[in-house]
Every structure is written in C-alpha cells, then in structure tokens.
Write a protein that holds these residues in place. Sequence first.
Motif, PDB file in Angstrom:
ATOM      1  N   ALA A 227      11.111   0.668   5.585  1.00 13.47           N
ATOM      2  CA  ALA A 227      11.363  -0.336   4.647  1.00 13.47           C
ATOM      3  C   ALA A 227      10.176  -1.510   5.088  1.00 13.47           C
ATOM      4  O   ALA A 227       9.556  -2.049   4.249  1.00 13.47           O
ATOM      5  N   ILE A 228      10.089  -2.131   6.415  1.00 13.16           N
ATOM      6  CA  ILE A 228       9.373  -2.968   6.757  1.00 13.16           C
ATOM      7  C   ILE A 228       7.776  -2.628   6.446  1.00 13.16           C
ATOM      8  O   ILE A 228       7.266  -3.600   5.934  1.00 13.16           O
ATOM      9  N   VAL A 229       7.405  -1.477   7.166  1.00 11.93           N
ATOM     10  CA  VAL A 229       5.951  -1.181   6.881  1.00 11.93           C
ATOM     11  C   VAL A 229       5.376  -0.965   5.585  1.00 11.93           C
ATOM     12  O   VAL A 229       4.258  -1.447   5.325  1.00 11.93           O
ATOM     13  N   ASN A 231       6.622  -2.378   2.767  1.00 14.37           N
ATOM     14  CA  ASN A 231       6.699  -3.577   2.256  1.00 14.37           C
ATOM     15  C   ASN A 231       5.404  -4.321   2.439  1.00 14.37           C
ATOM     16  O   ASN A 231       4.754  -5.208   1.634  1.00 14.37           O
ATOM     17  N   GLN A 232       4.980  -4.136   3.772  1.00 11.68           N
ATOM     18  CA  GLN A 232       3.659  -4.905   4.274  1.00 11.68           C
ATOM     19  C   GLN A 232       2.451  -4.340   3.303  1.00 11.68           C
ATOM     20  O   GLN A 232       1.702  -5.040   2.963  1.00 11.68           O
ATOM     21  N   VAL A 233       2.708  -2.894   2.999  1.00 11.13           N
ATOM     22  CA  VAL A 233       1.516  -2.344   2.077  1.00 11.13           C
ATOM     23  C   VAL A 233       1.528  -3.065   0.672  1.00 11.13           C
ATOM     24  O   VAL A 233       0.691  -3.366   0.016  1.00 11.13           O
ATOM     25  N   ILE A 234       2.859  -3.120   0.215  1.00  9.42           N
ATOM     26  CA  ILE A 234       2.935  -3.655  -0.990  1.00  9.42           C
ATOM     27  C   ILE A 234       2.502  -5.035  -1.049  1.00  9.42           C
ATOM     28  O   ILE A 234       1.879  -5.718  -2.088  1.00  9.42           O
ATOM     29  N   SER A 235       3.134  -6.079  -0.296  1.00 10.74           N
ATOM     30  CA  SER A 235       2.657  -7.434  -0.055  1.00 10.74           C
ATOM     31  C   SER A 235       1.156  -7.741   0.190  1.00 10.74           C
ATOM     32  O   SER A 235       0.810  -8.756  -0.051  1.00 10.74           O
ATOM     33  N   ALA A 385       8.972   3.029  -0.685  1.00 11.88           N
ATOM     34  CA  ALA A 385       9.601   1.683  -0.326  1.00 11.88           C
ATOM     35  C   ALA A 385      10.851   1.661  -0.842  1.00 11.88           C
ATOM     36  O   ALA A 385      11.923   1.135  -0.374  1.00 11.88           O
ATOM     37  N   ALA A 386      11.067   2.128  -2.041  1.00 15.89           N
ATOM     38  CA  ALA A 386      12.369   1.982  -2.786  1.00 15.89           C
ATOM     39  C   ALA A 386      13.359   2.975  -2.020  1.00 15.89           C
ATOM     40  O   ALA A 386      14.542   2.472  -1.809  1.00 15.89           O
TER      41      ALA A 386
END
Length: 488
Positions: A227-229, A231-235, A385-386
């Motif tokens: 989830a952490i990594v 979310n980094q792609v998404i953000s 990510a979901a």
Amino acid sequence: MGCSDDFVEVEPAGSNADNYFNSQEDYENALIGAYDLLQATFWNVLVGIIASDDYAAGGDPFNYDQPTLQNINLMIQTPSDENQLRDIWGLMYAGLNRANYVLEFKDKTDFPGREQLIAEAYFLRAYFTFELVKHFGNIPLKTEDRGGVLRIVNERVIAEDEFGMTRVADIATAYQIIEEDLKEAIANLPVTHDLPYRATKGAAQALLGKVYLYHGTYDASKFSDAAIVLNQVISGNQYSLTTGADYSVLFEGAGENGSESVFEIQYTGVEGASWSCITCSQGTYFPKFCGPRSPYDNPEFDAGWGFCLPSQDLYDLFDDNDMRRNVTFYDLRDAQDTYSQGRDDTGLFNRKYMPRKGDRNLSSDPLNYPQNYRSIRYADVLLMAAEAEAQSGGANAENYLNAVRARAYGDNSHDYTGSEGDLLEAIYNERRKELAGEGHRFFDLVRTNKAANTIDGFQVNKNEVFPIPLIELQLANAMERWGQNPGY
C-alpha cells in the motif's frame, strides 16, 4: 586424427569483458542487450492467459498442435513438456544474466548518469527474476549475504556455476530477494525518461508493490508495504487513466506509451525474422496466436491460429454499457465474417492482442507484429493499491476501485456499495474484467488461493507453479540437488 591445443583455444567472437565497459557507450549497449530479452516475455503472457479459467487454448481442431499449451490449458503439464515452458526458463535466465553482466562491472568506469543506468539493470534483473519465480517457484540463484541481506550475486552465471547452484529456500525468500533489487533501483531511477522502453521510478515502485502483494500470500505484513509504495506511484501524478475515445484504442498503435503506461514492452515490425531464429525478431508473434483461423478475410485484422479463446462466462461478466467489453472481445458469433473454427471455438477472440493488418513486415514470416505489451498499466496500479489497502486496513480502497469503474462506464453510476458484498472480492472481480486477456488472471488466482476452486483440473500443492523442464534438470545434473517442483 588427434586435435591440437589450437583446436580448443578459440578467440571469442564478441567483446571480451576484460576489454569492455570502458565507456558510457559500452554500458548502454550492454543494458540494451538486457532490455532486448523483455521481448521474449510474450511467451509468459501466452502461457498465463491459457492457464487461466477465462481462456481456452484453442488451435487446430483436428491435431493436438502446441501440445504444451494444450496440456497447460487442461492442467496436465509435465516436466517433459518443453516448448513454451523451456523458452520461459531459458530466456528469462538469459535476461537475468545480461543484467548481471552490467552489474558485475558496475564500478569499472565512471561517467555522468552511471547510477541511473545501474539502477535500470537492477530493475531488469528483478523483472526477469520475478517472471521466473511466478512460473517455477523457488528457483536456483547465485546468492550472497550483502550488508546483512540476502542478494543475488552481481556477476554472470557461467556454464560451470549451474553444477553448484542451489534453489533459494522458498518462494517467500525469492520475493524478498527481488524486493531488494527493486529498492536499490528506485533510489536512482528518473521520474520520466525520453525513451519509452527505459524503466522509471514509477515502474520500479509499481513492480515492487506487485511483488509485495505476491509476498503477502506468505507474510500478511507485506500488504501494508504494498500500500505504501503503490500510493507513492499514485501520489506522484505521473500517470492517468486513458478515457473516452482514447480508451477504445488503448491496445492499438495509437494507444502505445500513453498516460496509462507505467511500463510497456516495446515491439517493432521493422526488423524481419524467420522460423530459424524467432528470437532475432524485434517484433512479437503473440498476436498471430490470437486471430481467427484461416481462411479469414477482414479489412482490419489478419487471420491467426485461433488460440487463447475467451470463454462465454467471461463475456457475460460485462454489462452492455461497460466500455471494456468491446475492447476486450472480438465477437464473431453473429458476424458475417467467416473463419475456420478451431478447437474450443466460442466465436470470441482476444481483441487486445489481435493481429492487425498493415502492422507487420510483410517481407518476412508473420513473426514481427509491433503491438507493445502493456506490462504495467495505471489501472492495474489502482487495483493493486485498492487490494493492498483493503488487506491492510487502509482508507483508499473504494476510491481506487471506483476510479477504474468510472473509466469503464464513463460516470460514477457503478461506484462500490456494501450491498455488493465483500470489498476485497469486488476488487478481485474488477481485476478479472479490467485485465482480461493480459496474462495476469492465473497468477492472481494462485496468489489469492482461489485457483483450486476456479480452474478445472488444478491440483493444490502442484499447479501453483509449472514443472522445471526435465532437460534443464538433466543438463545441470540437478535431479537431486534442485529436485522437481512438488507433484510433478
């Protein structure tokens, strides 16, 4: 007649490593050689599609052509099945070894940008190793303790090495090794690159998130890491879903290397190939497997060999107003077009990778279609990510799922609600639809422990991985040292 020493003392045809890696150009050329083996991964995609519950092998209705693919379709593959399985084994190890070649001499010559180039080599080694582990489990690797962490040795595997190499302890350990390469790659990869075939930071982060999800089967703490990594792609805001009319051509030439492309394997139809050297082609003949069997005449598509046929059950999952249906399926059930019906014929074909007229080099055999393979799409990132958020108690799972659905329907009318049931199951079902025909479904079922209840003939503690080709065990004298995968 006896042989003199001159007979065995042969000068190498290519560059000797001792006299190489003296310039940036040397490093670039060696790295391109490693990227080149990505083009061989169309075998991996084909096997992954046919192994799933949603696609049948197809092929000649009268002859058991491509027997390895037919056996995989029925989950009756054996160590004696070579062809595609041995291709995956040999070509992925070759790619891994080409990356090792760069890494072995990573400190020989300094030049501006060297750190980025070395990071790309780490990414590629992780990519090839991940493909091997997905297919064959805890594979043999040359490893060492480096800084208190188990790593792949940064040196080539030479012929003699295979007689002493052992398999890593288990699949979870293999994923941990891959993760270390990707973490090292991420630190020095650029956010963007002018050359679309080159790996970026986002591509490495997305692949690391994917590896964490696979690792989560054995260690649930890895879901929060995923989830952490992811979310980094998404953000990072480097990618976006292709929408509207652009989505309808996402898998065609006009849709290549677009906003949704996180990592895309490049093919070109410029350089010809022949049956005597299929790997010489810079194109792919995966699309030829997917087309309707000859005789078939259509202004848009070439005839093909009638493999990787979608099931009616898969088609029925899609609503009439789901734009993905027309992108996923080429439907000839009620069409005026005629074709030769093959084995397992449903009248449905994998439109995402159909052989399109005008694409290939007509002066050569049909081995060099230029359709790129969308290895990691942003839609996949959102759904991974979901899943990672749902598995680790995060708050963004529904938002990511709904973003994919909104693209599919053009609005938010199909947002997830609790009345659908379990959120995680909804995400899995969305992956099935969104990524259909792209080679992910079988591995998703395996890593989520759903394969036995979904794929006909699947045996637990056997079919999670494929058999190591028997000839590879024999050549390495490793029948006992490596052993065959369980159940085979």
